[in-house]
Design an enzyme around this catalytic site. Structure first.
Site, PDB file in Angstrom:
ATOM      1  N   GLY A 237       0.839  -1.195   0.000  1.00 54.41           N
ATOM      2  CA  GLY A 237       0.000   0.000   0.000  1.00 54.41           C
ATOM      3  C   GLY A 237       0.869   1.238   0.000  1.00 54.41           C
ATOM      4  O   GLY A 237       2.079   1.168   0.269  1.00 54.41           O
TER       5      GLY A 237
ATOM      6  N   GLN B 120       2.623   9.914   2.016  1.00 54.46           N
ATOM      7  CA  GLN B 120       3.995   9.384   2.064  1.00 54.46           C
ATOM      8  C   GLN B 120       4.868   9.900   0.925  1.00 54.46           C
ATOM      9  O   GLN B 120       6.089   9.804   0.986  1.00 54.46           O
ATOM     10  CB  GLN B 120       3.976   7.852   2.032  1.00 54.46           C
TER      11      GLN B 120
ATOM     12  N   CYS C 239       6.036  -0.385   7.412  1.00 55.72           N
ATOM     13  CA  CYS C 239       5.660   0.857   6.726  1.00 55.72           C
ATOM     14  C   CYS C 239       6.837   1.295   5.873  1.00 55.72           C
ATOM     15  O   CYS C 239       7.979   1.300   6.357  1.00 55.72           O
ATOM     16  CB  CYS C 239       5.314   1.931   7.758  1.00 55.72           C
ATOM     17  N   LEU C 240       6.557   1.673   4.643  1.00 57.84           N
ATOM     18  CA  LEU C 240       7.636   2.107   3.745  1.00 57.84           C
ATOM     19  C   LEU C 240       8.282   3.394   4.251  1.00 57.84           C
ATOM     20  O   LEU C 240       9.417   3.693   3.882  1.00 57.84           O
ATOM     21  CB  LEU C 240       7.086   2.299   2.324  1.00 57.84           C
TER      22      LEU C 240
ATOM     23  N   HIS D 165      -4.340   1.031   7.836  1.00 63.40           N
ATOM     24  CA  HIS D 165      -2.993   1.605   7.948  1.00 63.40           C
ATOM     25  C   HIS D 165      -2.858   2.822   7.009  1.00 63.40           C
ATOM     26  O   HIS D 165      -2.357   3.874   7.408  1.00 63.40           O
ATOM     27  CB  HIS D 165      -1.970   0.514   7.593  1.00 63.40           C
ATOM     28  N   GLU D 166      -3.312   2.661   5.759  1.00 62.47           N
ATOM     29  CA  GLU D 166      -3.166   3.756   4.778  1.00 62.47           C
ATOM     30  C   GLU D 166      -4.078   4.929   5.123  1.00 62.47           C
ATOM     31  O   GLU D 166      -3.697   6.091   4.939  1.00 62.47           O
ATOM     32  CB  GLU D 166      -3.457   3.262   3.355  1.00 62.47           C
TER      33      GLU D 166
ATOM     34  N   HIS E  50      -2.460   7.159   7.547  1.00 59.31           N
ATOM     35  CA  HIS E  50      -1.505   8.108   6.941  1.00 59.31           C
ATOM     36  C   HIS E  50      -2.234   9.386   6.519  1.00 59.31           C
ATOM     37  O   HIS E  50      -1.688  10.490   6.649  1.00 59.31           O
ATOM     38  CB  HIS E  50      -0.838   7.490   5.705  1.00 59.31           C
TER      39      HIS E  50
HETATM   40  O1  K1U Z   1       1.946   2.345   4.135  1.00 62.05           O
HETATM   41  C1  K1U Z   1       2.945   1.735   3.777  1.00 62.05           C
HETATM   42  O2  K1U Z   1       4.051   2.186   3.994  1.00 62.05           O
HETATM   43  C2  K1U Z   1       2.832   0.417   3.085  1.00 62.05           C
HETATM   44  C3  K1U Z   1       2.879  -0.746   4.043  1.00 62.05           C
HETATM   45  C4  K1U Z   1       1.498  -1.320   4.190  1.00 62.05           C
HETATM   46  C5  K1U Z   1       1.274  -2.291   5.285  1.00 62.05           C
HETATM   47  C6  K1U Z   1       2.076  -3.394   5.488  1.00 62.05           C
HETATM   48  C7  K1U Z   1       1.822  -4.283   6.505  1.00 62.05           C
HETATM   49  C8  K1U Z   1       0.737  -4.091   7.317  1.00 62.05           C
HETATM   50  C9  K1U Z   1      -0.039  -2.980   7.136  1.00 62.05           C
HETATM   51  C10 K1U Z   1       0.217  -2.096   6.104  1.00 62.05           C
HETATM   52  C11 K1U Z   1       3.808  -1.778   3.446  1.00 62.05           C
HETATM   53  O3  K1U Z   1       3.615  -2.283   2.417  1.00 62.05           O
HETATM   54  S1  K1U Z   1       5.199  -2.139   4.382  1.00 62.05           S
HETATM   55  C12 K1U Z   1       6.064  -3.253   3.358  1.00 62.05           C
HETATM   56  C13 K1U Z   1       6.286  -4.515   3.987  1.00 62.05           C
HETATM   57  O4  K1U Z   1       7.344  -4.699   4.454  1.00 62.05           O
HETATM   58  C14 K1U Z   1       5.223  -5.507   4.122  1.00 62.05           C
HETATM   59  C15 K1U Z   1       4.587  -5.984   3.027  1.00 62.05           C
HETATM   60  C16 K1U Z   1       3.623  -6.968   3.178  1.00 62.05           C
HETATM   61  C17 K1U Z   1       3.287  -7.446   4.430  1.00 62.05           C
HETATM   62  C18 K1U Z   1       3.954  -6.951   5.536  1.00 62.05           C
HETATM   63  C19 K1U Z   1       4.934  -5.983   5.375  1.00 62.05           C
HETATM   64 ZN    ZN Z   2       2.738   3.144   6.137  1.00 60.49          ZN
END
Ligand code: K1U
Ligand code: ZN
Length: 173
Positions: free
Chosen positions: A49, A54, A95-96, A137-138, A141
């Site tokens: 996401g 961001q 989170c990125l 989560h998004e 943000h």
């Molecule tokens: O908002 C963001 O930065 C994106 C975030 C979204 C998210 C991941 C996990 C749980 C809730 C929301 C990511 O994509 S973090 C990337 C990552 O490391 C990840 C990807 C898939 C599952 C878990 C982590």
């Molecule tokens: Zn995030």
């Protein structure tokens, strides 16, 4: 085919991550040009996401793809939660904007969300599992909330110090 240009992702504790996004007034050419860039940025970073906040765009727009094949992009413009299940579960989040940090956050198991799609059409999404977690989560943000704010002040301050140090070292390298 030319691929969309990537956008820089703000890194915690950048204060711009705490900006409250305004609604998208119109799904126009500007917004439609931003969507492929946000998707390309999310895929490039291996995220599931990305919120406009961001990438320093403070409008209510998020992109998501929780599919294994990374071929089911979703665009949510001006998303609003119509219903959230009272049943909650704590799950690991990343989170990125908070690279390398993963911790548990409690979220509703299921949500019903109304949003405009990339064509400006109103849609209702009923989500559970990872999609429900990612939407919550998004959407946080978009109100300037980063997942580390659910953690204890001690943990949050440790994360802040670690990331500030890493950013300083990256500038020096
Ligand atoms: O908002 C963001 O930065 C994106 C975030 C979204 C998210 C991941 C996990 C749980 C809730 C929301 C990511 O994509 S973090 C990337 C990552 O490391 C990840 C990807 C898939 C599952 C878990 C982590
Ligand atoms: Zn995030």
């Amino acid at each position: 085919m030319t691929s969309a240009e990537l956008l820089p992702i703000l890194c915690y504790p950048d204060p711009r991550l705490h900006t409250v996004a305004r609604p998208v007034a119109q799904v126009d050419e500007r917004i439609q040009a931003l969507i492929p860039r946000m998707l390309a940025t999310m895929y490039d970073a291996n995220g599931i996401g990305l919120a406009a906040t961001q990438v320093d765009v403070h409008e209510r727009l998020i992109v998501i793809d929780v599919s294994e094949e990374r071929n089911q992009p979703m665009v949510l413009i001006n998303p609003e939660i119509e219903w959230a299940s009272p049943e909650k579960r704590k799950g690991e989040e990343g989170c990125l904007s908070v690279p390398g940090i993963y911790d548990g956050v409690e979220r509703s198991l299921a949500v019903k969300v109304r949003a405009l799609d990339g064509e400006g059409q109103s849609r209702v999404i009923e989500a559970e599992g990872m999609l429900a977690v990612c939407i919550q989560h998004e959407m946080d943000h978009l109100i300037g909330k980063v997942f580390v704010e659910y953690l204890s002040p001690l943990k949050r301050n440790r994360i802040k110090s670690k990331l500030v140090k890493a950013q300083r070292e990256a500038v020096r390298a």
